[in-house]
Design an enzyme around this catalytic site. Structure first.
Site, PDB file in Angstrom:
ATOM      1  N   LYS A  28       1.018  -1.257   0.024  1.00 23.49           N
ATOM      2  CA  LYS A  28      -0.069   0.050   0.182  1.00 23.49           C
ATOM      3  C   LYS A  28       1.039   1.092  -0.050  1.00 23.49           C
ATOM      4  CE  LYS A  28      -4.493   0.005   0.779  1.00 23.49           C
ATOM      5  NZ  LYS A  28      -5.489  -0.699   0.016  1.00 23.49           N
TER       6      LYS A  28
HETATM    7  N1  GLU Z   1      -7.097  -0.261  -2.884  1.00 23.76           N
HETATM    8  C1  GLU Z   1      -7.872  -1.438  -3.088  1.00 23.76           C
HETATM    9  C2  GLU Z   1      -7.820  -2.324  -1.939  1.00 23.76           C
HETATM   10  O1  GLU Z   1      -7.772  -1.886  -0.900  1.00 23.76           O
HETATM   11  C3  GLU Z   1      -7.411  -2.064  -4.335  1.00 23.76           C
HETATM   12  C4  GLU Z   1      -6.070  -2.637  -4.590  1.00 23.76           C
HETATM   13  C5  GLU Z   1      -5.618  -3.127  -5.816  1.00 23.76           C
HETATM   14  O2  GLU Z   1      -6.621  -3.306  -6.774  1.00 23.76           O
HETATM   15  O3  GLU Z   1      -4.569  -3.608  -6.163  1.00 23.76           O
HETATM   16  O4  GLU Z   1      -8.143  -3.530  -2.054  1.00 23.76           O
END
Ligand code: GLU
Length: 421
Positions: free
Chosen positions: A109
């Site tokens: 993240k």
């Molecule tokens: N931000 C989204 C999540 O928390 C998507 C992450 C992604 O698609 O890589 O799952």
């Protein structure tokens, strides 16, 4: 680990959940730090020219949790709350989420500590491009693949992809997911998380023997996840009685018109001003009687204060980490009263379709929308069945079951590979 750079309420929460599942799985102490603590954390300063001529520096982060199953994968958040602890917690949750869905990824993240609504479009572009530029040495289609999260969208992903591609001297679509379809994105990615939530709510309603046409839902958060969830639930016949975003909350037991809400958002960019009649205190919204409550905004909104008072049958976690461990303990005590769809199952549609986007980009071979959703629902169905079965077998909550499956996958891969990843 006696000291680390990771701290704060959200990281503590991810740590507490992990300890609980590690105790359940009887994971030896010496394996726990390797499973919990991120492999890498990158912190960068991102200077931009503001429109008024000043130069301002914003802090950015990217945390890559583990490299055991393939590249790392996860969203990028632009929000005032972003710090390394929050980003690390979200990266850890991404790992269990990807492992539960069977995706060949570790979790990651990233984010920038900024309120994106205070930036002009030009400033937002400058900050997005500067962030990606700072990250170029640490990301790649086979190293770490970014995607949208709170405060970012398809346009930001297009700028990320373009910045990375300019540096490489050729278009590298597969460096990020959640791009516009016109820039190498996949059909269905924008709707994937919300439609996934609605699919799983449908399965939970089946499980409880409630017809969608007789059910009501309240959705907290009207961003990409909340708005598509509300729309998709309404399409399935569920009556949407409450919605909120950071500007307003509305409740109407007769049902709100989701298409009208959507039109208002498209015009105004926020829910405030939608209606003067059905306004309600945002904190009250969560406590109204409904069949399905969908927190689709922030972490830590279901707490020990409101958990005893929830009047829903299903808690469908569209957001990451909306329920604190203290609230979880209360929900556990309430037993079968509330059917929890835990975040790492409930909102997995986003990363699953991100995986499809990455696969399509790598192959230069694009699928029809029907194929995307057919494959998505098959993976969600399998995960749903696995979680229900594991919870029953081990006599544990759905959250513990979902995490146990995810942690087990990463643990056994680490055991067979060795210390490197
Ligand atoms: N931000 C989204 C999540 O928390 C998507 C992450 C992604 O698609 O890589 O799952």
């Amino acid at each position: 680990m006696s000291r680390s750079i990771y701290g704060g309420a959200v990281f503590e929460m991810a740590k507490q959940q992990f300890e609980q599942v590690a105790n359940h799985l009887q994971i030896p102490k010496m394996e726990r730090d390797r499973l919990l603590y991120p492999k890498r954390a990158i912190a960068v300063s991102c200077p931009i020219h503001r429109d008024d001529g000043r130069t301002e520096v914003f802090q950015g982060y990217r945390v890559q949790h583990h490299l055991t199953l393939g590249p790392t994968k996860g969203g990028t958040r632009f929000a005032p709350s972003v710090d390394v602890g929050e980003v690390a917690a979200l990266a850890v949750w991404m790992s269990w989420k990807c492992a539960l869905a069977g995706l060949p990824y570790g979790g990651a993240k990233g984010g920038i500590t900024v309120d994106p609504y205070t930036l002009s479009p030009r400033e937002l572009e400058a900050l997005s491009r500067r962030y990606m530029q700072e990250m170029i040495p640490f990301v790649g289609p086979h190293t770490d693949v970014m995607a949208p999260d709170m405060g970012t969208n398809e346009q930001v992903m297009a700028w990320f992809m373009d910045t990375y591609s300019m540096y490489q001297g050729q278009t590298i679509n597969e460096i990020v997911t959640g791009k516009p379809v016109s820039a190498g994105g996949t059909l269905g990615r924008r709707e994937a998380t919300g439609r996934g939530v609605a699919y799983l709510v449908g399965r939970a309603l089946d499980h409880l023997g409630v017809k969608a046409g007789d059910a009501t839902a309240i959705v907290q958060g009207f961003g990409n996840v909340g708005s598509v969830t509300a729309y998709s639930l309404a399409e399935r016949g569920v009556k949407i009685t409450g919605v909120s975003d950071h500007t307003a909350a509305y409740y109407d037991p007769a049902g709100l018109d989701v298409a009208e809400l959507q039109r208002h958002i498209t015009k105004r960019g926020q829910l405030a001003g939608f209606s003067s009649q059905s306004t309600i205190e945002p904190s009250d919204l969560l406590l109204r009687k409904c069949d399905v409550l969908v927190p689709a905004a922030m972490e830590q909104v279901i707490t020990d204060q409101n958990a005893p008072k929830l009047k829903c049958r299903i808690l469908a976690e569209g957001a990451n980490g909306p329920t604190t461990p203290e609230a979880d303990a209360i929900l556990d005590r309430r037993g079968s009263e509330i059917f929890v769809l835990p975040d790492i199952l409930c909102n997995a549609g986003g990363v699953i379709v991100s995986y499809f986007e990455w696969v399509q980009d790598l192959q230069r071979l694009f699928w029809e929308e029907a194929e995307v959703f057919d494959r998505l629902y098959r993976i969600l169905e399998r995960s749903f069945q696995q979680v229900i079965a594991r919870a029953k077998h081990d006599r544990i909550s759905h959250r513990m079951a979902a995490m146990a499956i995810g942690v087990n996958v990463v643990q056994s891969a680490k055991r067979t590979r060795g210390l490197f990843p």
